[in-house]
Design an enzyme around this catalytic site. Sequence first.
Site, PDB file in Angstrom:
ATOM      1  N   ASN A 199      -1.877   0.076   7.053  1.00  0.00           N
ATOM      2  CA  ASN A 199      -1.642  -1.197   7.233  1.00  0.00           C
ATOM      3  C   ASN A 199      -0.487  -2.058   6.304  1.00  0.00           C
ATOM      4  O   ASN A 199      -0.366  -3.198   6.256  1.00  0.00           O
ATOM      5  CB  ASN A 199      -2.927  -2.127   7.712  1.00  0.00           C
ATOM      6  CG  ASN A 199      -3.682  -2.263   6.672  1.00  0.00           C
ATOM      7  OD1 ASN A 199      -3.387  -1.854   5.486  1.00  0.00           O
ATOM      8  ND2 ASN A 199      -4.753  -3.210   6.587  1.00  0.00           N
TER       9      ASN A 199
ATOM     10  N   TYR B 101     -12.612  -1.754  -3.814  1.00  0.00           N
ATOM     11  CA  TYR B 101     -13.080  -1.869  -2.450  1.00  0.00           C
ATOM     12  C   TYR B 101     -14.670  -1.371  -2.445  1.00  0.00           C
ATOM     13  O   TYR B 101     -15.039  -1.183  -1.336  1.00  0.00           O
ATOM     14  CB  TYR B 101     -12.272  -0.620  -1.688  1.00  0.00           C
ATOM     15  CG  TYR B 101     -10.959  -0.917  -1.361  1.00  0.00           C
ATOM     16  CD1 TYR B 101     -10.868  -2.242  -0.305  1.00  0.00           C
ATOM     17  CD2 TYR B 101     -10.044  -0.194  -1.410  1.00  0.00           C
ATOM     18  CE1 TYR B 101      -9.789  -2.414   0.030  1.00  0.00           C
ATOM     19  CE2 TYR B 101      -8.436  -0.686  -1.198  1.00  0.00           C
ATOM     20  CZ  TYR B 101      -8.385  -2.005  -0.422  1.00  0.00           C
ATOM     21  OH  TYR B 101      -7.299  -2.258   0.273  1.00  0.00           O
TER      22      TYR B 101
ATOM     23  N   HIS C 156      -2.456  -5.481   1.591  1.00  0.00           N
ATOM     24  CA  HIS C 156      -3.469  -6.073   1.482  1.00  0.00           C
ATOM     25  C   HIS C 156      -3.177  -7.452   0.852  1.00  0.00           C
ATOM     26  O   HIS C 156      -2.469  -7.781   0.032  1.00  0.00           O
ATOM     27  CB  HIS C 156      -4.573  -5.109   0.335  1.00  0.00           C
ATOM     28  CG  HIS C 156      -5.679  -6.068  -0.271  1.00  0.00           C
ATOM     29  ND1 HIS C 156      -6.927  -6.198   0.620  1.00  0.00           N
ATOM     30  CD2 HIS C 156      -5.916  -6.868  -1.191  1.00  0.00           C
ATOM     31  CE1 HIS C 156      -7.468  -6.934  -0.244  1.00  0.00           C
ATOM     32  NE2 HIS C 156      -7.251  -7.448  -1.253  1.00  0.00           N
TER      33      HIS C 156
ATOM     34  N   PHE D  25     -15.698   4.042   6.904  1.00  0.00           N
ATOM     35  CA  PHE D  25     -14.303   4.383   6.530  1.00  0.00           C
ATOM     36  C   PHE D  25     -13.920   4.268   4.959  1.00  0.00           C
ATOM     37  O   PHE D  25     -12.698   4.467   4.339  1.00  0.00           O
ATOM     38  CB  PHE D  25     -13.394   3.506   7.230  1.00  0.00           C
ATOM     39  CG  PHE D  25     -13.490   1.776   7.084  1.00  0.00           C
ATOM     40  CD1 PHE D  25     -12.953   1.341   5.785  1.00  0.00           C
ATOM     41  CD2 PHE D  25     -14.222   1.161   7.662  1.00  0.00           C
ATOM     42  CE1 PHE D  25     -13.244   0.105   5.468  1.00  0.00           C
ATOM     43  CE2 PHE D  25     -14.335  -0.186   7.698  1.00  0.00           C
ATOM     44  CZ  PHE D  25     -13.938  -0.907   6.606  1.00  0.00           C
TER      45      PHE D  25
ATOM     46  N   ARG E 278      -2.067 -14.424   4.153  1.00  0.00           N
ATOM     47  CA  ARG E 278      -2.675 -13.778   5.444  1.00  0.00           C
ATOM     48  C   ARG E 278      -1.807 -13.804   6.630  1.00  0.00           C
ATOM     49  O   ARG E 278      -1.862 -12.852   7.549  1.00  0.00           O
ATOM     50  CB  ARG E 278      -3.967 -14.321   5.514  1.00  0.00           C
ATOM     51  CG  ARG E 278      -4.726 -13.841   4.167  1.00  0.00           C
ATOM     52  CD  ARG E 278      -6.185 -14.212   4.367  1.00  0.00           C
ATOM     53  NE  ARG E 278      -6.975 -13.584   5.407  1.00  0.00           N
ATOM     54  CZ  ARG E 278      -7.435 -12.155   5.308  1.00  0.00           C
ATOM     55  NH1 ARG E 278      -7.523 -11.549   4.075  1.00  0.00           N
ATOM     56  NH2 ARG E 278      -8.285 -11.776   6.175  1.00  0.00           N
TER      57      ARG E 278
ATOM     58  N   GLU F 235      -9.698 -10.148  -7.668  1.00  0.00           N
ATOM     59  CA  GLU F 235      -8.970  -9.219  -7.423  1.00  0.00           C
ATOM     60  C   GLU F 235      -7.882  -9.404  -8.456  1.00  0.00           C
ATOM     61  O   GLU F 235      -7.154  -8.404  -8.792  1.00  0.00           O
ATOM     62  CB  GLU F 235      -8.291  -9.280  -5.853  1.00  0.00           C
ATOM     63  CG  GLU F 235      -9.559  -8.738  -4.966  1.00  0.00           C
ATOM     64  CD  GLU F 235      -8.862  -9.137  -3.522  1.00  0.00           C
ATOM     65  OE1 GLU F 235      -9.843  -8.629  -2.527  1.00  0.00           O
ATOM     66  OE2 GLU F 235      -8.047  -9.299  -3.296  1.00  0.00           O
TER      67      GLU F 235
ATOM     68  N   LYS G 243       0.816  -1.103   0.020  1.00  0.00           N
ATOM     69  CA  LYS G 243       0.069  -0.036   0.107  1.00  0.00           C
ATOM     70  C   LYS G 243       0.910   1.273   0.139  1.00  0.00           C
ATOM     71  O   LYS G 243       2.098   1.324   0.310  1.00  0.00           O
ATOM     72  CB  LYS G 243      -0.841  -0.079   1.238  1.00  0.00           C
ATOM     73  CG  LYS G 243      -1.915  -1.235   1.292  1.00  0.00           C
ATOM     74  CD  LYS G 243      -3.223  -1.021   2.190  1.00  0.00           C
ATOM     75  CE  LYS G 243      -4.175  -2.216   2.148  1.00  0.00           C
ATOM     76  NZ  LYS G 243      -4.971  -1.990   3.283  1.00  0.00           N
TER      77      LYS G 243
HETATM   78  P1  CMP Z   1      -7.599  -4.361   3.472  1.00  0.00           P
HETATM   79  O1  CMP Z   1      -7.309  -5.790   3.524  1.00  0.00           O
HETATM   80  O2  CMP Z   1      -6.943  -3.722   2.349  1.00  0.00           O
HETATM   81  O3  CMP Z   1      -9.242  -4.304   3.108  1.00  0.00           O
HETATM   82  C1  CMP Z   1     -10.001  -3.297   3.558  1.00  0.00           C
HETATM   83  C2  CMP Z   1      -9.108  -2.166   4.138  1.00  0.00           C
HETATM   84  O4  CMP Z   1     -10.033  -1.299   4.938  1.00  0.00           O
HETATM   85  C3  CMP Z   1      -8.326  -2.774   5.310  1.00  0.00           C
HETATM   86  O5  CMP Z   1      -7.378  -3.285   4.737  1.00  0.00           O
HETATM   87  C4  CMP Z   1      -7.863  -1.554   6.157  1.00  0.00           C
HETATM   88  O6  CMP Z   1      -6.918  -0.965   5.542  1.00  0.00           O
HETATM   89  C5  CMP Z   1      -9.304  -0.871   5.836  1.00  0.00           C
HETATM   90  N1  CMP Z   1      -9.922  -0.891   7.064  1.00  0.00           N
HETATM   91  C6  CMP Z   1     -10.783  -1.677   7.643  1.00  0.00           C
HETATM   92  N2  CMP Z   1     -11.318  -1.495   8.843  1.00  0.00           N
HETATM   93  C7  CMP Z   1     -10.954  -0.112   9.080  1.00  0.00           C
HETATM   94  C8  CMP Z   1     -11.502   0.941   9.813  1.00  0.00           C
HETATM   95  N3  CMP Z   1     -12.278   0.479  10.919  1.00  0.00           N
HETATM   96  N4  CMP Z   1     -11.180   2.037   9.779  1.00  0.00           N
HETATM   97  C9  CMP Z   1     -10.424   2.472   8.738  1.00  0.00           C
HETATM   98  N5  CMP Z   1      -9.731   1.491   7.885  1.00  0.00           N
HETATM   99  C10 CMP Z   1     -10.274   0.163   7.916  1.00  0.00           C
END
Ligand code: CMP
Length: 139
Positions: free
Chosen positions: A113, A50, A116, A58, A86, A127, A10
């Site tokens: 984070n 998404y 993904h 969010f 994962r 995806e 990311k």
């Molecule tokens: P990802 O695995 O890319 O899938 C969806 C993304 O949404 C997740 O990683 C996080 O980066 C983001 N995400 C999930 N939950 C939250 C939350 N409560 N607040 C902000 N971002 C979120």
Amino acid sequence: MSERTFSIIKPDAVAAGNAGNIIQMITNAGLTYKAMKLLHMSQAQAEGFYAVHKERPFYGELVEFMTSGPVVVGVLEGDNAIARYRDLMGPTNSTEAPKGTIRGEYGSDIQNNAVHGSDAPETAKQEVNYFFTKEEFID
Ligand code: CMP
């Protein structure tokens, strides 16, 4: 059984210069890249990717974050690749991710984070096909 999963390094991790180290962690774990590219997602691309989170509070911030800079998208192959990747990523919230996981080493919080990964075989296929054409694969 060998399978494929979809990966994104990311914008937070690419901007911090951690893409190389993350790729190293992925390949050290025995997963093989079958396709990879650097790209800067458009608003429409991120919204579509998404779309499943459209109703979540969010969503707007997530799309803004994912379009904030370049990402490295890739297709990983290996036995049980979806679950193994994962495990290597660690939990979604980086503050809960143990050391030794990608998010534990390079993530900051639940949004920033670092990576993904697909959560199931069906989403992995979708995806992969969202970002790659057949011609872009090795083999
Ligand atoms: P990802 O695995 O890319 O899938 C969806 C993304 O949404 C997740 O990683 C996080 O980066 C983001 N995400 C999930 N939950 C939250 C939350 N409560 N607040 C902000 N971002 C979120």
